[in-house]
Design an enzyme around this catalytic site. Structure first.
Site, PDB file in Angstrom:
ATOM      1  N   GLY A 160       0.895  -1.535  -0.551  1.00  0.00           N
ATOM      2  CA  GLY A 160       0.193   0.306   0.018  1.00  0.00           C
ATOM      3  C   GLY A 160       0.506   1.165   0.207  1.00  0.00           C
ATOM      4  O   GLY A 160       0.598   1.692   0.296  1.00  0.00           O
ATOM      5  N   GLU A 170       4.828  -6.305   1.048  1.00  0.00           N
ATOM      6  CA  GLU A 170       4.311  -6.990   0.274  1.00  0.00           C
ATOM      7  C   GLU A 170       4.008  -5.280  -0.493  1.00  0.00           C
ATOM      8  O   GLU A 170       2.906  -5.486  -1.479  1.00  0.00           O
ATOM      9  CB  GLU A 170       3.215  -7.571  -0.010  1.00  0.00           C
ATOM     10  CG  GLU A 170       3.550  -9.244   0.691  1.00  0.00           C
ATOM     11  CD  GLU A 170       1.866  -9.900   1.237  1.00  0.00           C
ATOM     12  OE1 GLU A 170       0.979  -9.537   0.900  1.00  0.00           O
ATOM     13  OE2 GLU A 170       2.566 -10.823   1.354  1.00  0.00           O
ATOM     14  N   ARG A 184       3.089  -1.140  -6.977  1.00  0.00           N
ATOM     15  CA  ARG A 184       2.554  -0.627  -7.544  1.00  0.00           C
ATOM     16  C   ARG A 184       3.567   0.189  -7.678  1.00  0.00           C
ATOM     17  O   ARG A 184       4.617   0.858  -8.328  1.00  0.00           O
ATOM     18  CB  ARG A 184       1.821   0.228  -6.899  1.00  0.00           C
ATOM     19  CG  ARG A 184       0.978   1.569  -8.436  1.00  0.00           C
ATOM     20  CD  ARG A 184       0.113   2.188  -7.578  1.00  0.00           C
ATOM     21  NE  ARG A 184      -1.175   2.262  -6.889  1.00  0.00           N
ATOM     22  CZ  ARG A 184      -2.367   1.206  -8.201  1.00  0.00           C
ATOM     23  NH1 ARG A 184      -2.143   1.742  -9.224  1.00  0.00           N
ATOM     24  NH2 ARG A 184      -3.637   1.356  -7.439  1.00  0.00           N
ATOM     25  N   CYS A 217     -16.501   4.256 -27.339  1.00  0.00           N
ATOM     26  CA  CYS A 217     -18.264   5.280 -27.014  1.00  0.00           C
ATOM     27  C   CYS A 217     -18.733   4.944 -26.169  1.00  0.00           C
ATOM     28  O   CYS A 217     -19.529   4.760 -25.864  1.00  0.00           O
ATOM     29  CB  CYS A 217     -18.479   4.420 -28.570  1.00  0.00           C
ATOM     30  SG  CYS A 217     -19.380   2.685 -28.189  1.00  0.00           S
ATOM     31  N   TYR A 266      -0.626  -2.261 -12.482  1.00  0.00           N
ATOM     32  CA  TYR A 266      -2.228  -2.083 -13.069  1.00  0.00           C
ATOM     33  C   TYR A 266      -2.706  -1.150 -14.199  1.00  0.00           C
ATOM     34  O   TYR A 266      -3.527  -0.597 -14.006  1.00  0.00           O
ATOM     35  CB  TYR A 266      -2.583  -1.279 -11.595  1.00  0.00           C
ATOM     36  CG  TYR A 266      -2.176  -1.667  -9.848  1.00  0.00           C
ATOM     37  CD1 TYR A 266      -3.146  -3.205 -10.089  1.00  0.00           C
ATOM     38  CD2 TYR A 266      -1.691  -1.712  -8.948  1.00  0.00           C
ATOM     39  CE1 TYR A 266      -2.997  -4.044  -8.678  1.00  0.00           C
ATOM     40  CE2 TYR A 266      -1.752  -2.735  -7.551  1.00  0.00           C
ATOM     41  CZ  TYR A 266      -2.208  -3.694  -7.710  1.00  0.00           C
ATOM     42  OH  TYR A 266      -1.681  -4.516  -7.102  1.00  0.00           O
TER      43      TYR A 266
END
Length: 386
Positions: free
Chosen positions: A227, A261, A264, A334, A363
């Site tokens: 995180g 862990e 990102r 669209c 991600y």
């Protein structure tokens, strides 16, 4: 700032008509991972398991191998993939709703730690371990209540067990010696800076230590989760790994192993999504640039509702262009939600220009809805001088 290898490759792909594409700078990834590894050499600092869910591409995993202690996987598919790419890696298997087949696979493929999310999951795992006469080492995933105000994502609800529910695991463990409790895992929130991560780590440790002592766990392991914050508005502002490592190491106690862990915050900076301008037009007083591809390739910016950072590589010399005015960059889908960035100031943007979106190394492709409208899929290119 775009690196020269990425710039050259982007221009080559544009000239060959091979956009959109993801370009990954593996040398930049290795350099960033090495900096993180160096920060975590402080005595008492946590081990680092890379969260494969952020980007499980084989070249990414292989590049990170020298700098991490292991890999965290969150499904049977990730487990099989990572084991094939890294046959000798230490693996931790987490995620809610593990099936019996996935738990069986974890035993067969030699997962080092299984993060158990419920008493029912623990009972299933115990039955499998007993059936195969196998010892299996686990961490119990706890979901602590607390104030998560301001976090990017709070991991509440079905993830892990609250302190009352986790008590139900004691009796199961007592009657199933094939399952060995090694410690506690907690991932409470995402998008935290170093100071907030230290405070959250302290909260986890203060709960976990007395619980593990009561369970008579020797040499306990406490996984503090991931995180770590990533700032898409300012790519130069990065998580303070050295500060976090120093502060958490000061919290460590003799005989225990701490673990984190991140995903990102490790891989995001190494990836670029590169595409080109198909059209430039003005509607209801606002300028729009329509780009090849779209958020079916890189969904994160839609889910996080932010303007994705980018650089323009000028190539367009004729046709419509916008000068010195804000422009909204959209894709080919669209839907009005197919937006890369809204009302961004730009000196000039023309048909044929190449747009390179940075911070696309996590991600991005792997979390996106690839087949919506069935546009061509992007290429994937991995650059390295080694």
């Amino acid at each position: 700032m775009i690196t020269e290898p990425v710039r050259k490759h982007a221009e080559h792909l544009a000239g060959a008509g091979n956009l959109p594409a993801f370009i990954y700078d593996l040398d930049a990834l290795a350099s960033h991972a090495a900096d993180i590894r160096q920060a975590l050499t402080v005595p008492g600092a946590p081990e680092i398991f890379y969260a494969a869910k952020a980007n499980p591409d084989a070249p990414i995993l292989r590049t990170l191998t020298p700098y991490v202690d292991g890999i965290e996987v969150a499904s049977g598919g990730e487990l099989v993939h990572v084991r094939q790419v890294l046959p000798d890696a230490r693996l931790a298997f987490g995620g809610p709703g593990k099936t019996v087949d996935e738990l069986r696979l974890a035993l067969e493929l030699g997962v080092e730690r299984i993060h158990v999310e419920s008493p029912q999951e623990l009972s299933r795992l115990a039955a499998l371990a007993r059936e195969r006469d196998r010892q299996v080492d686990i961490l119990l995933l706890v979901n602590l209540a607390g104030d998560r105000t301001g976090v990017a994502l709070a991991m509440s609800g079905p993830f892990g067990m609250d302190p009352d529910t986790i008590e139900d695991c004691r009796d199961i463990l007592t009657h199933n010696p094939h399952v060995r409790l090694r410690g506690i895992h907690a991932h409470l929130a995402s998008g935290l800076d170093a100071e907030a991560m230290v405070n959250q780590s302290r909260e986890i440790l203060e709960w976990a230590r007395p619980w593990l002592a009561k369970a008579e766990v020797t040499d306990p392991e406490i996984n503090l989760g991931g995180g770590m914050a990533v700032d898409y508005a300012d790519p130069t502002r990065r998580f303070d790994w050295a500060g976090y490592a120093r502060e958490v190491a000061a919290l460590a106690q003799p005989g225990e192993t701490l673990r984190i862990e991140p995903g990102r915050a490790v891989s995001v900076y190494a990836g670029w999504y590169v595409t080109e301008v198909l059209d430039v037009k003005k509607a209801h007083g606002q300028w729009y640039a329509v780009l090849r591809g779209g958020t079916m390739h890189i969904r994160t910016l839609v889910t996080k509702q932010h303007n994705h950072p980018f650089v323009v590589l000028p190539r367009g010399s004729s046709g419509p262009a916008v000068h010195d005015e804000p422009v909204t960059l959209v894709g080919q889908l669209c839907t009005p939600k197919d937006v890369f960035a809204r009302q961004v100031p730009t000196d000039r943007l023309a048909i044929g220009d190449v747009v390179a979106f940075s911070m696309a190394g996590a991600y991005a492709w792997n979390i996106s809805h690839h087949d919506f409208l069935m546009h061509p899929k992007p290429g994937h290119h991995y650059l390295s001088d080694h």
